[in-house]
Design an enzyme around this catalytic site. Structure first.
Site: not given
Length: 179
Positions: A112-113
């Site tokens: 994800c991030h």
């Protein structure tokens, strides 16, 4: 479940704002494969998980990032969320801890991030990886090659885009940590 990771020790680096499923699912899969797992964070106590933008459960921190080194572990898991990697990339000890896994040639998985922390650690240049789509430009600006696929592996670095990719991410994670 197989004990293919028996004797292996894996660090999870996270702080408040971690996307809960990106912490708990890989954790369960690694424990199920026989690995010892530790939650490492900026401080002792607990970290607060989130289900996207909704506050979820708290998780007990096993060790402070100041008290560990890559030599203590066989691999590193970097769960995402937005607030979690944003806070981690602002902490010099967390960034040094991440970079030390690359220096030691140990596997790292990020979803994800979480690649924001990889960018901050200066380990993205020349690598192919994936992430949440909004990081595409950040990765390119750091010299990386961003791809839009459920999981990507580049020389021991495994990345995925989002919680929907957890099946592929965890499968590749187990494979890379067992190698």
């Amino acid at each position: 479940m197989s004990n293919s990771l028996s004797g292996k020790s894996i660090a999870f680096l996270a702080t408040d704002g971690v996307e809960q499923i990106e912490l708990t699912r890989p954790w369960q899969d690694l424990k199920g494969a026989g690995a010892t797992v530790h939650l490492v964070s900026l401080e002792s106590g607990e970290v607060k998980g989130y289900n996207h933008l909704s506050e979820a459960d708290s998780f007990t921190v096993d060790k402070s990032v100041k008290a560990v080194s890559a030599s203590d572990y066989d691999g590193l898991v970097l769960p995402g969320g937005v607030a979690n990697p944003d806070a981690l990339r602002m902490d010099a000890d967390a960034v040094a801890f991440i970079k030390s896994f690359f220096t030691a040639g140990k596997p790292v998985v990020a979803i994800c991030h979480a690649p924001w922390t990889l960018i901050e650690a200066g380990v993205v240049e020349g690598r192919t990886l994936t992430s949440w789509p909004s990081l595409k430009t950040d990765i390119a600006n750091a010299g990386g090659n961003w791809v839009d696929q459920s999981v990507c592996e580049d020389s021991g670095l495994v990345t995925s885009r989002k919680p929907d990719d957890l099946d592929d991410f965890c499968s590749k994670m187990l494979e890379v940590f067992a190698a």
